[in-house]
Write a protein that holds these residues in place. Structure first.
Motif, PDB file in Angstrom:
ATOM      1  N   LEU A   1       0.828  -1.211   0.000  1.00 40.96           N
ATOM      2  CA  LEU A   1       0.000   0.000   0.000  1.00 40.96           C
ATOM      3  C   LEU A   1       0.859   1.256   0.000  1.00 40.96           C
ATOM      4  O   LEU A   1       1.968   1.262   0.532  1.00 40.96           O
ATOM      5  N   ALA A   2       0.325   2.326  -0.575  1.00 40.48           N
ATOM      6  CA  ALA A   2       0.967   3.634  -0.500  1.00 40.48           C
ATOM      7  C   ALA A   2       0.560   4.253   0.835  1.00 40.48           C
ATOM      8  O   ALA A   2      -0.523   4.808   0.968  1.00 40.48           O
ATOM      9  N   LEU A   3       1.441   4.108   1.846  1.00 40.17           N
ATOM     10  CA  LEU A   3       1.159   4.608   3.190  1.00 40.17           C
ATOM     11  C   LEU A   3       1.816   5.967   3.398  1.00 40.17           C
ATOM     12  O   LEU A   3       2.958   6.180   2.984  1.00 40.17           O
ATOM     13  N   HIS A   4       1.083   6.849   4.078  1.00 38.42           N
ATOM     14  CA  HIS A   4       1.593   8.192   4.364  1.00 38.42           C
ATOM     15  C   HIS A   4       1.231   8.552   5.795  1.00 38.42           C
ATOM     16  O   HIS A   4       0.164   8.177   6.281  1.00 38.42           O
ATOM     17  N   PRO A   5       2.087   9.323   6.472  1.00 40.90           N
ATOM     18  CA  PRO A   5       1.817   9.665   7.872  1.00 40.90           C
ATOM     19  C   PRO A   5       0.792  10.781   8.064  1.00 40.90           C
ATOM     20  O   PRO A   5       0.236  10.928   9.144  1.00 40.90           O
ATOM     21  N   THR A   6       0.537  11.582   7.024  1.00 44.76           N
ATOM     22  CA  THR A   6      -0.430  12.672   7.153  1.00 44.76           C
ATOM     23  C   THR A   6      -1.341  12.718   5.927  1.00 44.76           C
ATOM     24  O   THR A   6      -0.973  12.250   4.843  1.00 44.76           O
ATOM     25  N   VAL A   7      -2.481  13.332   6.116  1.00 45.10           N
ATOM     26  CA  VAL A   7      -3.426  13.505   5.011  1.00 45.10           C
ATOM     27  C   VAL A   7      -2.806  14.399   3.937  1.00 45.10           C
ATOM     28  O   VAL A   7      -2.919  14.113   2.743  1.00 45.10           O
ATOM     29  N   ASP A   8      -2.144  15.464   4.349  1.00 51.18           N
ATOM     30  CA  ASP A   8      -1.529  16.373   3.380  1.00 51.18           C
ATOM     31  C   ASP A   8      -0.509  15.653   2.498  1.00 51.18           C
ATOM     32  O   ASP A   8      -0.462  15.885   1.285  1.00 51.18           O
ATOM     33  N   GLU A   9       0.310  14.786   3.096  1.00 53.36           N
ATOM     34  CA  GLU A   9       1.294  14.037   2.314  1.00 53.36           C
ATOM     35  C   GLU A   9       0.622  13.054   1.361  1.00 53.36           C
ATOM     36  O   GLU A   9       1.060  12.882   0.224  1.00 53.36           O
ATOM     37  N   ALA A  10      -0.438  12.421   1.808  1.00 54.67           N
ATOM     38  CA  ALA A  10      -1.167  11.483   0.944  1.00 54.67           C
ATOM     39  C   ALA A  10      -1.812  12.216  -0.217  1.00 54.67           C
ATOM     40  O   ALA A  10      -1.751  11.760  -1.362  1.00 54.67           O
ATOM     41  N   ILE A  11      -2.399  13.369   0.059  1.00 54.42           N
ATOM     42  CA  ILE A  11      -3.020  14.152  -1.014  1.00 54.42           C
ATOM     43  C   ILE A  11      -1.972  14.603  -2.021  1.00 54.42           C
ATOM     44  O   ILE A  11      -2.184  14.519  -3.237  1.00 54.42           O
ATOM     45  N   ALA A  12      -0.843  15.067  -1.538  1.00 55.93           N
ATOM     46  CA  ALA A  12       0.233  15.485  -2.448  1.00 55.93           C
ATOM     47  C   ALA A  12       0.689  14.317  -3.309  1.00 55.93           C
ATOM     48  O   ALA A  12       0.920  14.470  -4.515  1.00 55.93           O
ATOM     49  N   ALA A  13       0.791  13.136  -2.727  1.00 59.35           N
ATOM     50  CA  ALA A  13       1.249  11.951  -3.463  1.00 59.35           C
ATOM     51  C   ALA A  13       0.244  11.545  -4.550  1.00 59.35           C
ATOM     52  O   ALA A  13       0.639  11.271  -5.682  1.00 59.35           O
ATOM     53  N   VAL A  14      -1.054  11.527  -4.221  1.00 60.17           N
ATOM     54  CA  VAL A  14      -2.040  11.121  -5.228  1.00 60.17           C
ATOM     55  C   VAL A  14      -2.179  12.186  -6.313  1.00 60.17           C
ATOM     56  O   VAL A  14      -2.441  11.858  -7.463  1.00 60.17           O
ATOM     57  N   ARG A  15      -2.007  13.436  -5.949  1.00 61.14           N
ATOM     58  CA  ARG A  15      -2.030  14.508  -6.967  1.00 61.14           C
ATOM     59  C   ARG A  15      -0.877  14.324  -7.939  1.00 61.14           C
ATOM     60  O   ARG A  15      -1.036  14.502  -9.152  1.00 61.14           O
ATOM     61  N   LEU A  16       0.272  13.983  -7.423  1.00 59.01           N
ATOM     62  CA  LEU A  16       1.452  13.781  -8.260  1.00 59.01           C
ATOM     63  C   LEU A  16       1.252  12.596  -9.214  1.00 59.01           C
ATOM     64  O   LEU A  16       1.569  12.672 -10.399  1.00 59.01           O
ATOM     65  N   VAL A  17       0.679  11.516  -8.702  1.00 63.66           N
ATOM     66  CA  VAL A  17       0.458  10.313  -9.495  1.00 63.66           C
ATOM     67  C   VAL A  17      -0.635  10.514 -10.534  1.00 63.66           C
ATOM     68  O   VAL A  17      -0.571   9.969 -11.636  1.00 63.66           O
ATOM     69  N   SER A  18      -1.640  11.312 -10.188  1.00 63.14           N
ATOM     70  CA  SER A  18      -2.805  11.446 -11.075  1.00 63.14           C
ATOM     71  C   SER A  18      -2.659  12.545 -12.122  1.00 63.14           C
ATOM     72  O   SER A  18      -3.573  12.758 -12.915  1.00 63.14           O
ATOM     73  N   THR A  19      -1.531  13.232 -12.149  1.00 63.18           N
ATOM     74  CA  THR A  19      -1.362  14.286 -13.160  1.00 63.18           C
ATOM     75  C   THR A  19      -0.597  13.796 -14.366  1.00 63.18           C
ATOM     76  O   THR A  19       0.027  12.821 -14.386  1.00 63.18           O
TER      77      THR A  19
END
Length: 122
Positions: A104-122
């Motif tokens: 799984l793509a695990l992240h310690p904060t919501v902000d980090e997870a959002i940044a990661a999915v934004r990066l992947v989805s662009t």
């Protein structure tokens, strides 16, 4: 007598569109259906990404792990970026013991997870 904390799952829409699902309480065999239903409902909306926030989960059993694995596979099939927010022992320990933490793509904060999915989805 231990009192069970009921599972609660809510979804917020963020710009992108990204859906953030916040789960709290106990995620186990008795409660996993509610979490699964919330995740399925989110995927049905066809967002760009889904972030599953487990920071308020007090206990996660094997049924909870199955929810995460199923969501991960579903996101891959649909082409939707997917990330999990986990930063507590009650969630991280079962994921490590079951060796799911490497999948799984695990992240310690919501902000980090959002940044990661934004990066992947662009």
């Amino acid at each position: 007598m231990n009192e069970r904390i009921p599972l609660r799952a809510t979804t917020d829409e963020l710009p992108g569109p990204i859906l953030a699902i916040r789960v709290s309480g106990v995620l186990d065999a008795e409660t996993h259906r509610a979490a699964s239903a919330e995740v399925e409902s989110a995927f049905a909306r066809k967002p760009v990404a889904v972030v599953l926030d487990l920071t308020a989960v007090d206990f996660m059993g094997s049924s909870g792990i199955a929810v995460l694995i199923n969501a991960h596979h579903r996101a891959n099939r649909l082409g939707i970026a997917f990330a999990v927010v986990a930063n507590t022992r009650s969630v991280l320990r079962p994921l490590r013991v079951s060796q799911v933490d490497g999948t799984l793509a695990l992240h310690p904060t919501v902000d980090e997870a959002i940044a990661a999915v934004r990066l992947v989805s662009t």
